[in-house]
Design a protein around this motif. Structure first.
Motif, PDB file in Angstrom:
ATOM      1  N   VAL A  28      39.539  26.148  29.947  1.00  0.00           N
ATOM      2  CA  VAL A  28      38.942  26.776  28.766  1.00  0.00           C
ATOM      3  C   VAL A  28      39.278  25.964  27.529  1.00  0.00           C
ATOM      4  N   LYS A  29      38.248  25.670  26.727  1.00  0.00           N
ATOM      5  CA  LYS A  29      38.434  25.028  25.428  1.00  0.00           C
ATOM      6  C   LYS A  29      37.692  25.860  24.393  1.00  0.00           C
ATOM      7  N   ALA A  30      38.444  26.410  23.441  1.00  0.00           N
ATOM      8  CA  ALA A  30      37.860  27.266  22.410  1.00  0.00           C
ATOM      9  C   ALA A  30      38.245  26.737  21.040  1.00  0.00           C
ATOM     10  N   GLY A  31      37.231  26.298  20.276  1.00  0.00           N
ATOM     11  CA  GLY A  31      37.490  25.831  18.915  1.00  0.00           C
ATOM     12  C   GLY A  31      37.682  27.030  18.007  1.00  0.00           C
ATOM     13  N   SER A  32      36.625  27.462  17.320  1.00  0.00           N
ATOM     14  CA  SER A  32      36.693  28.686  16.516  1.00  0.00           C
ATOM     15  C   SER A  32      35.896  29.798  17.180  1.00  0.00           C
ATOM     16  N   GLY A  33      35.483  29.590  18.415  1.00  0.00           N
ATOM     17  CA  GLY A  33      34.722  30.587  19.151  1.00  0.00           C
ATOM     18  C   GLY A  33      35.615  31.453  20.019  1.00  0.00           C
ATOM     19  N   SER A  34      34.987  32.264  20.882  1.00  0.00           N
ATOM     20  CA  SER A  34      35.734  33.190  21.732  1.00  0.00           C
ATOM     21  C   SER A  34      35.282  33.103  23.178  1.00  0.00           C
ATOM     22  N   VAL A  35      36.237  33.279  24.084  1.00  0.00           N
ATOM     23  CA  VAL A  35      35.965  33.291  25.520  1.00  0.00           C
ATOM     24  C   VAL A  35      36.573  34.563  26.103  1.00  0.00           C
ATOM     25  N   LYS A  36      35.785  35.264  26.915  1.00  0.00           N
ATOM     26  CA  LYS A  36      36.266  36.489  27.556  1.00  0.00           C
ATOM     27  C   LYS A  36      36.110  36.365  29.066  1.00  0.00           C
ATOM     28  N   LEU A  37      37.196  36.590  29.795  1.00  0.00           N
ATOM     29  CA  LEU A  37      37.189  36.588  31.261  1.00  0.00           C
ATOM     30  C   LEU A  37      37.564  38.001  31.723  1.00  0.00           C
ATOM     31  N   ASP A  38      36.573  38.752  32.183  1.00  0.00           N
ATOM     32  CA  ASP A  38      36.795  40.131  32.619  1.00  0.00           C
ATOM     33  C   ASP A  38      36.962  40.137  34.141  1.00  0.00           C
ATOM     34  N   LEU A  39      38.175  40.448  34.602  1.00  0.00           N
ATOM     35  CA  LEU A  39      38.489  40.412  36.033  1.00  0.00           C
ATOM     36  C   LEU A  39      38.424  41.784  36.687  1.00  0.00           C
ATOM     37  N   THR A  40      38.040  42.809  35.950  1.00  0.00           N
ATOM     38  CA  THR A  40      38.099  44.168  36.488  1.00  0.00           C
ATOM     39  C   THR A  40      37.127  44.423  37.633  1.00  0.00           C
ATOM     40  N   GLU A  41      35.964  43.741  37.646  1.00  0.00           N
ATOM     41  CA  GLU A  41      35.001  43.910  38.730  1.00  0.00           C
ATOM     42  C   GLU A  41      34.720  42.594  39.445  1.00  0.00           C
ATOM     43  N   ALA A  42      35.485  41.575  39.131  1.00  0.00           N
ATOM     44  CA  ALA A  42      35.235  40.252  39.700  1.00  0.00           C
ATOM     45  C   ALA A  42      35.583  40.201  41.182  1.00  0.00           C
ATOM     46  N   VAL A  43      34.933  39.302  41.911  1.00  0.00           N
ATOM     47  CA  VAL A  43      35.217  39.081  43.328  1.00  0.00           C
ATOM     48  C   VAL A  43      36.349  38.061  43.412  1.00  0.00           C
ATOM     49  N   LEU A  44      37.521  38.514  43.831  1.00  0.00           N
ATOM     50  CA  LEU A  44      38.693  37.647  43.920  1.00  0.00           C
ATOM     51  C   LEU A  44      38.669  36.897  45.237  1.00  0.00           C
ATOM     52  N   THR A  45      38.905  35.606  45.186  1.00  0.00           N
ATOM     53  CA  THR A  45      38.786  34.769  46.386  1.00  0.00           C
ATOM     54  C   THR A  45      40.098  34.119  46.788  1.00  0.00           C
TER      55      THR A  45
END
Length: 207
Positions: A104-121
């Protein structure tokens, strides 16, 4: 920036795939890992599932099943996913297949990783984050542990808020975050409560 989710193939589930997941759910209930209400709810979803990902998400918090089973029907995870934003935003939400590592590279922006419903491998997820004045938010749930021991912070912040009930649930995914934060932030937290959730908790407290 390409959407990793759009590139992942969705394979149709067969009757045999649904039967294998249903059997795993019944065994889990017999071991005391699921209540009868949870078993009934998941069995109904398994019988109506159309894809491998819809089946896989039903057993991500249960002991792994053997190779060649329905869990293997889900899309093959990527070794590395790259997310880069300057002043915009990017998000991975809903049912998305978690890769083995994310950069992940975030300058002045935003990144969201929601793992609550993700398929874990897999049991671990490596996140290498470079955050300047932007933000990285990791949304978790009981069973997901986030460690930020390898994050260097200048004038920003790196915080982990554990979900309620985390101590009573076995760890199914360990998220290891490394990298740096300047004046931005890296935050791991449970989902935000809706107004109705807050109202119900308040009502129970005063009854």
């Amino acid at each position: 920036m390409t959407d990793d989710k759009a590139q992942l193939p969705e394979l149709r589930a067969s009757h045999a795939d649904r039967d294998r997941i249903a059997e795993q759910l019944r065994v889990a209930a017999g071991d005391g890992r699921l209540t009868m209400e949870e078993l009934d709810e998941r069995l109904e979803k398994a019988l109506n599932a159309r894809t491998g990902s819809e089946l896989a998400v039903l057993v991500t918090d249960l002991p792994a099943i053997s190779a060649g089973s329905a869990l293997a029907v889900s899309a093959e995870p990527k070794e590395l996913a790259r997310i880069e934003v300057s002043s915009g935003s990017a998000a991975r939400e809903g049912r998305w297949v978690v890769p083995r590592a994310i950069e992940v590279k975030a300058g002045s922006g935003s990144v969201k990783l929601d793992l609550t419903e993700a398929v874990l491998t897999g049991p671990t997820l490596q996140i290498d984050a470079t955050v300047r004045s932007g933000s990285l938010t990791i949304v978790t749930k009981p069973g997901i542990e986030v460690v930020m021991d390898e994050v260097s912070v200048s004038s920003g912040s790196a915080k982990v808020r554990r979900p309620e009930g985390a101590d009573s649930v076995p760890i199914v995914l360990r998220v290891e975050v490394s990298g740096s934060v300047r004046s931005g932030s890296i935050t791991a937290r449970p989902p935000r409560r809706s107004f109705m959730d807050w109202l119900m908790r308040r009502r129970i407290r005063f009854e």
